[in-house]
Design a protein around this motif. Sequence first.
Motif, PDB file in Angstrom:
ATOM      1  N   MET A 123      25.245 110.709 -13.701  1.00  0.00           N
ATOM      2  CA  MET A 123      24.166 110.850 -14.683  1.00  0.00           C
ATOM      3  C   MET A 123      23.710 112.300 -14.714  1.00  0.00           C
ATOM      4  N   THR A 124      23.709 112.911 -15.892  1.00  0.00           N
ATOM      5  CA  THR A 124      23.310 114.311 -16.047  1.00  0.00           C
ATOM      6  C   THR A 124      21.971 114.376 -16.762  1.00  0.00           C
ATOM      7  N   ARG A 125      20.960 114.904 -16.072  1.00  0.00           N
ATOM      8  CA  ARG A 125      19.626 115.048 -16.653  1.00  0.00           C
ATOM      9  C   ARG A 125      19.430 116.498 -17.064  1.00  0.00           C
ATOM     10  N   GLU A 126      18.989 116.707 -18.305  1.00  0.00           N
ATOM     11  CA  GLU A 126      18.658 118.028 -18.817  1.00  0.00           C
ATOM     12  C   GLU A 126      17.332 117.945 -19.554  1.00  0.00           C
ATOM     13  N   ILE A 127      16.689 119.098 -19.696  1.00  0.00           N
ATOM     14  CA  ILE A 127      15.428 119.186 -20.427  1.00  0.00           C
ATOM     15  C   ILE A 127      15.612 120.153 -21.590  1.00  0.00           C
ATOM     16  N   VAL A 128      15.269 119.701 -22.796  1.00  0.00           N
ATOM     17  CA  VAL A 128      15.243 120.590 -23.962  1.00  0.00           C
ATOM     18  C   VAL A 128      13.802 121.053 -24.140  1.00  0.00           C
ATOM     19  N   LEU A 129      13.610 122.358 -24.229  1.00  0.00           N
ATOM     20  CA  LEU A 129      12.252 122.926 -24.179  1.00  0.00           C
ATOM     21  C   LEU A 129      12.051 123.935 -25.302  1.00  0.00           C
ATOM     22  N   ASP A 130      10.800 124.021 -25.762  1.00  0.00           N
ATOM     23  CA  ASP A 130      10.421 125.045 -26.725  1.00  0.00           C
ATOM     24  C   ASP A 130       8.968 125.427 -26.484  1.00  0.00           C
ATOM     25  N   ILE A 139      11.626 117.588 -23.947  1.00  0.00           N
ATOM     26  CA  ILE A 139      12.085 116.199 -23.930  1.00  0.00           C
ATOM     27  C   ILE A 139      13.225 116.061 -22.936  1.00  0.00           C
ATOM     28  N   GLU A 140      13.336 114.881 -22.392  1.00  0.00           N
ATOM     29  CA  GLU A 140      14.347 114.591 -21.376  1.00  0.00           C
ATOM     30  C   GLU A 140      15.623 114.054 -22.028  1.00  0.00           C
ATOM     31  N   LEU A 141      16.756 114.613 -21.610  1.00  0.00           N
ATOM     32  CA  LEU A 141      18.059 114.092 -21.995  1.00  0.00           C
ATOM     33  C   LEU A 141      18.761 113.559 -20.756  1.00  0.00           C
ATOM     34  N   VAL A 142      19.438 112.450 -20.904  1.00  0.00           N
ATOM     35  CA  VAL A 142      20.347 111.961 -19.868  1.00  0.00           C
ATOM     36  C   VAL A 142      21.692 111.734 -20.537  1.00  0.00           C
ATOM     37  N   ASN A 143      22.707 112.398 -20.010  1.00  0.00           N
ATOM     38  CA  ASN A 143      24.037 112.366 -20.630  1.00  0.00           C
ATOM     39  C   ASN A 143      23.962 112.759 -22.112  1.00  0.00           C
ATOM     40  N   LEU A 144      23.171 113.812 -22.385  1.00  0.00           N
ATOM     41  CA  LEU A 144      23.018 114.428 -23.708  1.00  0.00           C
ATOM     42  C   LEU A 144      22.154 113.644 -24.687  1.00  0.00           C
ATOM     43  N   LEU A 145      21.655 112.477 -24.310  1.00  0.00           N
ATOM     44  CA  LEU A 145      20.875 111.658 -25.235  1.00  0.00           C
ATOM     45  C   LEU A 145      19.416 111.576 -24.801  1.00  0.00           C
ATOM     46  N   PRO A 146      18.462 111.646 -25.746  1.00  0.00           N
ATOM     47  CA  PRO A 146      17.043 111.538 -25.397  1.00  0.00           C
ATOM     48  C   PRO A 146      16.725 110.184 -24.779  1.00  0.00           C
ATOM     49  N   THR A 147      15.894 110.215 -23.734  1.00  0.00           N
ATOM     50  CA  THR A 147      15.492 108.971 -23.063  1.00  0.00           C
ATOM     51  C   THR A 147      14.185 108.416 -23.613  1.00  0.00           C
ATOM     52  N   ALA A 162      17.545 119.029 -29.687  1.00  0.00           N
ATOM     53  CA  ALA A 162      18.287 118.024 -28.923  1.00  0.00           C
ATOM     54  C   ALA A 162      19.460 117.492 -29.737  1.00  0.00           C
ATOM     55  N   SER A 163      19.244 117.268 -31.041  1.00  0.00           N
ATOM     56  CA  SER A 163      20.333 116.796 -31.909  1.00  0.00           C
ATOM     57  C   SER A 163      21.407 117.870 -32.069  1.00  0.00           C
ATOM     58  N   ALA A 164      20.980 119.120 -32.257  1.00  0.00           N
ATOM     59  CA  ALA A 164      21.947 120.210 -32.412  1.00  0.00           C
ATOM     60  C   ALA A 164      22.713 120.452 -31.116  1.00  0.00           C
ATOM     61  N   TYR A 165      22.022 120.331 -29.986  1.00  0.00           N
ATOM     62  CA  TYR A 165      22.674 120.545 -28.683  1.00  0.00           C
ATOM     63  C   TYR A 165      23.736 119.478 -28.434  1.00  0.00           C
ATOM     64  N   LEU A 166      23.458 118.243 -28.819  1.00  0.00           N
ATOM     65  CA  LEU A 166      24.453 117.178 -28.707  1.00  0.00           C
ATOM     66  C   LEU A 166      25.715 117.556 -29.475  1.00  0.00           C
TER      67      LEU A 166
END
Length: 225
Positions: A1-8, A28-36, A161-165
């Motif tokens: 499981m990969t957790r990332e944070i998208v921030l602004d 917002i929190e992403l897990v495996n590139l998807l918002p939780t 988050a959508s663009a990063y995916l």
Amino acid sequence: MTREIVLDTETTGFEPEEGHRVIEIAAIELVNLLPTGRYFHTLVDPQRDVPPESTRVHGFTRADLQGKPLFAAVAQEMLDFLADAPIVAHNAPFDFKHLDAELVRAGLPPLDPARMVDSLVLARERFPGAPNSLDALCRRFGIDLSERTTHNALLDVRLLASAYLELRGGRQGGLALDEAPMVAALVQEERQPRTPLPIIPTSEQEEAHRAFLASAVKDAIWLRG
């Protein structure tokens, strides 16, 4: 499981060295590139004026921010949400330098630069020479921009988050990983022996076939002696 944070962040100006301050933080929190569905968002009282040119970008005035919490009051909650995950931001050095200035001012250590994931760099690597602002990426990937009238941080992180995916491979990114096991399973499947099923015509079928050939094919070469 990969957790990332998208921030602004939104700020009163470009340079913290010139006294500019953070006024909004969204993550917002992403897990495996998807918002939780988990997110952190706050407005911040910068304890200073907001220049009109900055207001034209993000829409916030000094009056909008008076009475909001000071950065020091929300810093630990923000850090707890970030935890030790990589932090994705568009032009990430800008956000990091402003947050670092606020953290140091609050007596806290700055963010580890090794955690920085700059989506602008990723976009430039994928689309060299093309416009790679967040707006440009959203248009390129067909992401709805209709709500983006100003640079609101909470909306921006959702768009990012959508663009990063998409930058990381898009909605079908996992298909290539699944393909190899599927093919291997097909190749390794044990082949079963087949039983021949000869077709034996009846005498009536043979006679009908001869009659058809006699009427349809004149001087058939296979009937020549």
